[in-house]
Design an enzyme around this catalytic site. Structure first.
Site, PDB file in Angstrom:
ATOM      1  N   HIS A  71      19.194  36.430  44.267  1.00  0.00           N
ATOM      2  CA  HIS A  71      18.061  37.234  44.869  1.00  0.00           C
ATOM      3  C   HIS A  71      17.427  36.492  45.746  1.00  0.00           C
ATOM      4  CE1 HIS A  71      15.815  34.714  42.232  1.00  0.00           C
ATOM      5  NE2 HIS A  71      14.665  35.073  42.506  1.00  0.00           N
ATOM      6  N   HIS A 108      13.489  35.752  50.073  1.00  0.00           N
ATOM      7  CA  HIS A 108      13.305  35.925  48.805  1.00  0.00           C
ATOM      8  C   HIS A 108      13.443  37.620  48.501  1.00  0.00           C
ATOM      9  CE1 HIS A 108      11.489  36.690  44.694  1.00  0.00           C
ATOM     10  NE2 HIS A 108      11.791  35.438  44.256  1.00  0.00           N
TER      11      HIS A 108
END
Length: 160
Positions: free
Chosen positions: A66, A81
């Site tokens: 992620h 992110h």
């Protein structure tokens, strides 16, 4: 003399994905909104192809896919992110297209993310783009509303 000029050069950071650009203080997570990880902006993505916002090197790919860390040629470190609380997805919904150590060029696809899956299973698709070593940099966040991947300038960074 040339090395001194190189260190003063600004790094331009472009949107890594199409979407709405928002200030970090609007990110619904205090780690980002209070700039604990550094200065930056965030994007509410409208598609799932995350591209290199700079030229540089991949220095980190989280085990849960992620998040990705990049380093530019002048040492600026950038974290993308994807989403909030997405570590709990354990990599589901993400396809990483590069490896740690890869040299990357502006606009190169880095990660494909299934935004529908993330929207259903995580807190948010809001994606912070952070200069993680901003304490020794001058970061200027540009007030842009809509971002186009690799085309819209969102930040400039220079050494102090």
């Amino acid at each position: 003399m040339l090395s001194g000029l190189f260190k003063k050069r600004k790094v331009e950071i472009y949107a890594p994905v199409n979407g709405e650009i928002i200030p970090l203080d609007q990110v619904p997570d205090p780690v980002f909104s209070q700039k604990m990880m550094g200065e930056g902006v965030a994007v509410i993505p409208t598609d799932g192809t995350f591209r290199a916002p700079v030229e540089g090197t991949v220095v980190l790919i989280s085990d849960t896919k992620h998040a990705i860390g990049l380093r530019t040629n002048n040492g600026t470190e950038i974290l993308i992110h994807i989403g909030l609380e997405t570590v709990s997805l354990q990599g589901k919904g993400f396809t990483v297209l590069v490896e740690t150590g890869d040299k990357i060029s502006l606009g190169q696809p880095l990660i494909e993310a299934d935004l529908e899956y993330i929207r259903e299973h995580a807190t948010s698709i809001v994606t912070p783009i952070i200069v993680t070593n901003s304490s020794d940099k001058v970061v200027q966040c540009l007030h842009t509303k809509n971002g186009l991947a690799e085309k819209t300038l969102v930040m400039t960074v220079s050494n102090k």
